[in-house]
Design a protein around this motif. Structure first.
Motif, PDB file in Angstrom:
ATOM      1  N   HIS A 159       0.991  -1.472  -0.168  1.00  0.00           N
ATOM      2  CA  HIS A 159      -0.351  -0.016   0.020  1.00  0.00           C
ATOM      3  C   HIS A 159       1.264   1.733  -0.056  1.00  0.00           C
ATOM      4  O   HIS A 159       1.342   1.458   0.484  1.00  0.00           O
ATOM      5  CB  HIS A 159      -1.025  -0.486   1.664  1.00  0.00           C
ATOM      6  CG  HIS A 159      -2.558   1.193   0.821  1.00  0.00           C
ATOM      7  ND1 HIS A 159      -3.368   1.291   0.558  1.00  0.00           N
ATOM      8  CD2 HIS A 159      -1.947   2.612   1.005  1.00  0.00           C
ATOM      9  CE1 HIS A 159      -4.220   1.472   1.075  1.00  0.00           C
ATOM     10  NE2 HIS A 159      -3.019   2.797   0.942  1.00  0.00           N
ATOM     11  N   SER A 176      -1.066  11.314  -1.415  1.00  0.00           N
ATOM     12  CA  SER A 176      -2.313  10.917  -1.425  1.00  0.00           C
ATOM     13  C   SER A 176      -3.395  11.729  -1.145  1.00  0.00           C
ATOM     14  O   SER A 176      -4.642  11.444  -1.145  1.00  0.00           O
ATOM     15  CB  SER A 176      -2.823   9.809  -1.183  1.00  0.00           C
ATOM     16  OG  SER A 176      -1.928   9.813   0.860  1.00  0.00           O
ATOM     17  N   ARG A 196      -0.385   8.049  -6.146  1.00  0.00           N
ATOM     18  CA  ARG A 196      -1.302   6.664  -5.905  1.00  0.00           C
ATOM     19  C   ARG A 196      -1.504   6.424  -4.138  1.00  0.00           C
ATOM     20  O   ARG A 196      -0.952   7.369  -3.336  1.00  0.00           O
ATOM     21  CB  ARG A 196       0.182   5.983  -5.723  1.00  0.00           C
ATOM     22  CG  ARG A 196      -0.450   4.352  -6.039  1.00  0.00           C
ATOM     23  CD  ARG A 196      -0.098   3.561  -6.354  1.00  0.00           C
ATOM     24  NE  ARG A 196       0.077   2.284  -7.053  1.00  0.00           N
ATOM     25  CZ  ARG A 196      -0.694   1.843  -8.144  1.00  0.00           C
ATOM     26  NH1 ARG A 196      -0.628   3.032  -9.197  1.00  0.00           N
ATOM     27  NH2 ARG A 196      -1.217   0.396  -8.355  1.00  0.00           N
ATOM     28  N   ASP A 197      -2.400   5.814  -4.083  1.00  0.00           N
ATOM     29  CA  ASP A 197      -3.091   5.473  -2.575  1.00  0.00           C
ATOM     30  C   ASP A 197      -4.149   3.989  -3.124  1.00  0.00           C
ATOM     31  O   ASP A 197      -5.045   3.890  -3.041  1.00  0.00           O
ATOM     32  CB  ASP A 197      -4.162   6.662  -2.471  1.00  0.00           C
ATOM     33  CG  ASP A 197      -4.798   6.129  -1.129  1.00  0.00           C
ATOM     34  OD1 ASP A 197      -4.406   5.154  -0.344  1.00  0.00           O
ATOM     35  OD2 ASP A 197      -5.258   6.807  -0.904  1.00  0.00           O
ATOM     36  N   GLY A 198      -2.694   3.406  -2.713  1.00  0.00           N
ATOM     37  CA  GLY A 198      -2.990   1.759  -2.904  1.00  0.00           C
ATOM     38  C   GLY A 198      -1.866   1.206  -3.166  1.00  0.00           C
ATOM     39  O   GLY A 198      -1.357   1.866  -3.125  1.00  0.00           O
ATOM     40  N   ASP A 199      -2.038  -0.639  -3.119  1.00  0.00           N
ATOM     41  CA  ASP A 199      -1.371  -1.321  -3.854  1.00  0.00           C
ATOM     42  C   ASP A 199      -1.798  -1.386  -4.959  1.00  0.00           C
ATOM     43  O   ASP A 199      -1.590  -0.298  -5.986  1.00  0.00           O
ATOM     44  CB  ASP A 199      -1.277  -3.006  -3.186  1.00  0.00           C
ATOM     45  CG  ASP A 199      -2.458  -3.392  -2.793  1.00  0.00           C
ATOM     46  OD1 ASP A 199      -3.297  -2.751  -3.793  1.00  0.00           O
ATOM     47  OD2 ASP A 199      -2.628  -3.767  -2.397  1.00  0.00           O
ATOM     48  N   ALA A 233      -5.456   1.473  -7.108  1.00  0.00           N
ATOM     49  CA  ALA A 233      -5.768   1.962  -5.859  1.00  0.00           C
ATOM     50  C   ALA A 233      -5.769   3.197  -6.935  1.00  0.00           C
ATOM     51  O   ALA A 233      -6.026   3.223  -7.713  1.00  0.00           O
ATOM     52  CB  ALA A 233      -3.725   2.292  -6.034  1.00  0.00           C
TER      53      ALA A 233
END
Length: 231
Positions: free
Chosen positions: A3, A8, A38-41, A44
């Motif tokens: 993550h 973000s 980016r916010d996530g794996d 995202a």
């Protein structure tokens, strides 16, 4: 990819020269990315540049929260059509495709950032679209999409032209810019091709200009209100 939180916080400004960033591998062979936000794996909320090598492809996938992209170089394709440089595509929530390219391409793409109620798919070849007069001399626009308070456009400034404001001064929602060609000047800061900017409510009221002329992708009215907005 673990993550990742990269720019973000949407209540904070951001300025990135993507030409200084490395290309990073994606899960698909021949597909590389430069991460802007980016916010996530691997799944995202993301804003990225994506480069497809000639003959590369990405497995079929679903965009649970939609996607929009602008083709910067080459030709991008999927089972619904082919999108040459200058194409803008907006795929709504729940849409799916299996993208590929024959010749190679680079796209500017935003994932999982559309509103659920925005259900219309949009495809526009801006090379075949007439520029409309802007709010002042030396400014031309191509509307790409609009929903609720959000507006997405291409903007072209002639040499020495300036844009006093990026949007309705009474409306909150900030602005986001990706410079396609030329050099854009924001107050005393200069941004060349590949520059990505996130501007807060107050910042979007600053004058944007260009000594030599420029074109840029512009989205306004889509960011959360910020306490950091300057009057």
């Amino acid at each position: 990819m673990n993550h990742l939180k990269l720019h973000s916080d949407l209540t904070q400004p951001a300025q990135i020269d993507s030409q200084t960033l490395p290309w990073l591998p994606s899960p698909a062979a021949g597909v590389m990315r430069k991460l802007l936000h980016r916010d996530g794996d691997e799944v995202a909320i993301a804003t990225s540049l994506v480069r497809y090598a000639p003959g590369s492809k990405f497995d079929r996938h679903t965009h649970d929260m939609g996607e929009e992209f602008f083709v910067l170089e080459g030709e991008f394709a999927d089972e619904y059509g082919r999108y040459p440089a200058g194409s803008y595509v907006r795929n709504p929530w729940g849409s799916s495709h299996a993208p590929f390219t024959d010749s190679g391409c680079i796209i500017f793409v935003k994932l999982r950032q559309l509103q659920a109620e925005d259900r219309q798919r949009r495809v526009l070849d801006t090379r075949a679209t007439a520029w409309a007069p802007g709010p002042a001399a030396g400014i031309e626009l191509i509307p790409l999409g609009a929903f609720d308070t959000e507006q997405t456009r291409l903007v072209k400034l002639a040499p020495a032209a300036s844009l006093p404001c990026l949007g309705d001064q009474e409306r909150q929602g900030g602005a986001e810019i990706f410079v396609i060609s030329g050099e854009l000047q924001q107050e005393q800061r200069r941004h060349g091709p590949g520059s990505w900017l996130r501007l807060l409510d107050g910042d979007q009221r600053q004058t944007i200009s260009s000594a030599q002329g420029c074109s840029f992708w512009l989205k306004t009215g889509h960011l959360p209100p910020t306490s950091g907005a300057r009057p």
